[in-house]
Design an enzyme around this catalytic site. Structure first.
Site, PDB file in Angstrom:
ATOM      1  N   GLY A  40      55.748 -25.282  15.691  1.00 30.16           N
ATOM      2  CA  GLY A  40      56.077 -24.510  14.494  1.00 30.16           C
ATOM      3  C   GLY A  40      54.796 -23.944  13.890  1.00 30.16           C
ATOM      4  N   ASP A  86      53.406 -31.092   8.418  1.00 34.28           N
ATOM      5  CA  ASP A  86      53.876 -32.472   8.193  1.00 34.28           C
ATOM      6  C   ASP A  86      52.722 -33.471   8.037  1.00 34.28           C
ATOM      7  OD1 ASP A  86      56.350 -31.383   8.516  1.00 34.28           O
ATOM      8  OD2 ASP A  86      56.914 -32.536  10.279  1.00 34.28           O
ATOM      9  N   MET A 130      60.233 -30.587   4.029  1.00 28.92           N
ATOM     10  CA  MET A 130      60.059 -30.891   5.460  1.00 28.92           C
ATOM     11  C   MET A 130      59.334 -32.215   5.645  1.00 28.92           C
ATOM     12  SD  MET A 130      59.544 -27.300   7.415  1.00 28.92           S
ATOM     13  CE  MET A 130      60.961 -26.289   7.803  1.00 28.92           C
ATOM     14  N   GLU A 172      63.154 -34.408   4.825  1.00 27.99           N
ATOM     15  CA  GLU A 172      64.304 -34.124   5.706  1.00 27.99           C
ATOM     16  C   GLU A 172      64.621 -35.301   6.636  1.00 27.99           C
ATOM     17  OE1 GLU A 172      63.332 -30.827   8.310  1.00 27.99           O
ATOM     18  OE2 GLU A 172      61.392 -31.711   8.779  1.00 27.99           O
ATOM     19  N   ARG A 175      56.236 -23.227   5.341  1.00 23.72           N
ATOM     20  CA  ARG A 175      55.427 -22.963   6.525  1.00 23.72           C
ATOM     21  C   ARG A 175      54.845 -21.555   6.558  1.00 23.72           C
ATOM     22  NH1 ARG A 175      58.727 -25.097  11.703  1.00 23.72           N
ATOM     23  NH2 ARG A 175      58.528 -22.935  12.339  1.00 23.72           N
TER      24      ARG A 175
HETATM   25  O1  F6P Z   1      56.943 -29.947  12.505  1.00 21.13           O
HETATM   26  C1  F6P Z   1      56.892 -29.107  11.419  1.00 21.13           C
HETATM   27  C2  F6P Z   1      58.249 -28.782  10.920  1.00 21.13           C
HETATM   28  O2  F6P Z   1      57.996 -27.990   9.832  1.00 21.13           O
HETATM   29  C3  F6P Z   1      59.154 -29.983  10.604  1.00 21.13           C
HETATM   30  O3  F6P Z   1      58.930 -30.536   9.371  1.00 21.13           O
HETATM   31  C4  F6P Z   1      60.523 -29.380  10.743  1.00 21.13           C
HETATM   32  O4  F6P Z   1      61.501 -30.345  11.020  1.00 21.13           O
HETATM   33  C5  F6P Z   1      60.333 -28.486  11.896  1.00 21.13           C
HETATM   34  O5  F6P Z   1      59.007 -28.010  11.824  1.00 21.13           O
HETATM   35  C6  F6P Z   1      61.338 -27.390  11.970  1.00 21.13           C
HETATM   36  O6  F6P Z   1      60.905 -26.440  12.884  1.00 21.13           O
HETATM   37  P1  F6P Z   1      61.799 -25.495  13.772  1.00 21.13           P
HETATM   38  O7  F6P Z   1      63.051 -25.186  13.049  1.00 21.13           O
HETATM   39  O8  F6P Z   1      60.913 -24.298  13.971  1.00 21.13           O
HETATM   40  O9  F6P Z   1      62.037 -26.234  15.040  1.00 21.13           O
END
Ligand code: F6P
Length: 379
Positions: free
Chosen positions: A12, A141, A183, A236, A291
């Site tokens: 991500g 995170d 998150m 989450e 993000r």
């Molecule tokens: O790992 C970073 C993060 O922001 C997590 O907190 C979140 O669960 C995840 O990415 C979601 O990312 P994607 O929807 O892009 O898989």
């Protein structure tokens, strides 16, 4: 003497990716080293899709830019990639040799892997095949092992804190309970720091399964003191005692990299609070604004430090390490230590639940401070 290096940004995105790229390119150019970028992380490495990076053209004006100019992918584990066969069946294949060959053909002396635990696991696996790798710890995170901080985290905390400030005024006006889902899949750092910075009353994190009775007690205690509203922050990945994390969606049956989408715990917590207290309760799920966008100055500086250090390590021939920042000092840890010693090649690569992530521990200073001022963790 190294002559050519390459960067990939995987997983991500996080604020500061472009600032790291900028720093690596700048230091590389000042040392007569050519710099390339693979497009969309390991996917570009596998498909041999790359661009040359140049601080006068495509790598200019990057310091404040969100996202990543070379793209990111969080679904490519080159050691265990789902491939559709002619008969329509999906089989998992190890295609990492193609990546090694692409790097060799391009003459890359060092690959910089900007990413979280899954990305660094694949980096470690590539290093075992003879590739020179240097990892840079990225994730909002903040859960990469062996470093106190990853770039992007502090920007995410700022966004979450701003949201809490805004929720405070509407909560107070309406005498409501406001829940904010942030998150943090398996580590509660964003929730913990934003709870302190945003003055939350309750903070629920993955590391501490919560007892709803304790949460209700805290809210009632505030009501009894005449405080008509309360603020609850939920990661989450938070889960109740004897309960499970809330999975919103599973792709590929949850197999492969990051194929489990979390989300929904905020709504569940809000509903239960409202039912049990009779006080109007609303949930806000903050999502991807944490993000996206520009990195705050802290992350611009940290990203620049990380990029500069990564290139310095490459110039000195220190490979197969992750750049770290501990107790205010830049350093490095071996990828083997970051990933967790003797983890099998390929297996579980990119699966956050399986890898060696940094979690909030009972003796964490911020956790102790939060408890000391009365923030309830549901335990
Ligand atoms: O790992 C970073 C993060 O922001 C997590 O907190 C979140 O669960 C995840 O990415 C979601 O990312 P994607 O929807 O892009 O898989």
């Amino acid at each position: 003497m190294i002559k050519k290096v390459a960067i990939l940004t995987n997983g991500g995105d996080a604020p500061g990716l472009n600032a790291v790229i900028r720093a690596i390119v700048k230091v590389a150019e000042r040392n007569n080293v050519e710099c390339y970028g693979f497009i969309e992380g390991y996917k570009g490495l596998l498909e041999n899709n790359y661009v040359k990076l140049d601080s006068n053209t495509n790598a200019a004006g990057l310091l404040h830019r969100g996202g990543t100019i070379i793209g990111a992918s969080n679904s490519t584990n080159v050691f265990n990639l789902p491939v559709k066969e002619a008969d329509g069946q999906v089989v998992y294949k190890d295609l990492s040799d193609n990546c090694v060959e692409n790097l060799r053909n391009l003459g890359i002396d060092c690959l910089f892997t900007l990413g979280g635990d899954g990305t660094q696991k694949s980096a470690r696996d590539l290093s075992l095949k003879g590739v020179h790798v240097i990892g840079v710890p990225k994730t909002i995170d903040n859960d990469v092992a062996h470093t106190d901080v990853t770039f992007g985290f502090n920007t995410a905390v700022e966004v979450a804190t701003d949201a809490l400030d805004r929720l405070h005024t509407t909560a107070a006006s309406h005498h409501r309970i406001m829940v904010l889902e942030v998150m943090g899949r398996y580590a509660g750092w964003i929730a913990l720091e934003s709870a302190i910075a945003g003055g939350a009353d309750v903070c629920l994190i993955p590391e501490i399964p919560y007892d709803m009775d304790k949460v209700i007690d805290k809210i009632k205690e505030r009501q009894d003191m005449g405080k008509g509203f309360s603020i609850v922050v939920v990661s989450e990945g938070a889960k109740p005692l004897n309960g499970d994390i809330v999975v919103k969606r599973k792709l590929n049956d949850g197999q492969g990299v990051d194929n489990i989408r979390l989300g929904g715990i905020g709504d569940i917590v809000a509903k239960e609070i409202e039912e049990r207290t009779g006080i109007a309760t609303r949930n806000t799920t903050l999502g991807y604004v944490q993000r996206g966008g520009s990195p705050i100055p802290y992350d611009r500086v940290l990203s620049t430090k990380f990029g500069s250090k990564a290139m310095e390590l490459a110039l000195n021939g220190t490979f197969n390490v992750l750049v770290t920042y501990n107790n205010g000092k830049l350093s490095y840890a071996t990828l083997e230590d970051v990933v967790g010693r003797n983890k099998k090649i390929g297996a579980a690569s990119g699966s956050t639940a399986e890898t060696n992530i940094r979690k909030v521990t009972p003796d964490d200073e911020n956790l102790k401070v939060a408890r000391s001022i009365g923030i309830c963790f549901g335990d």
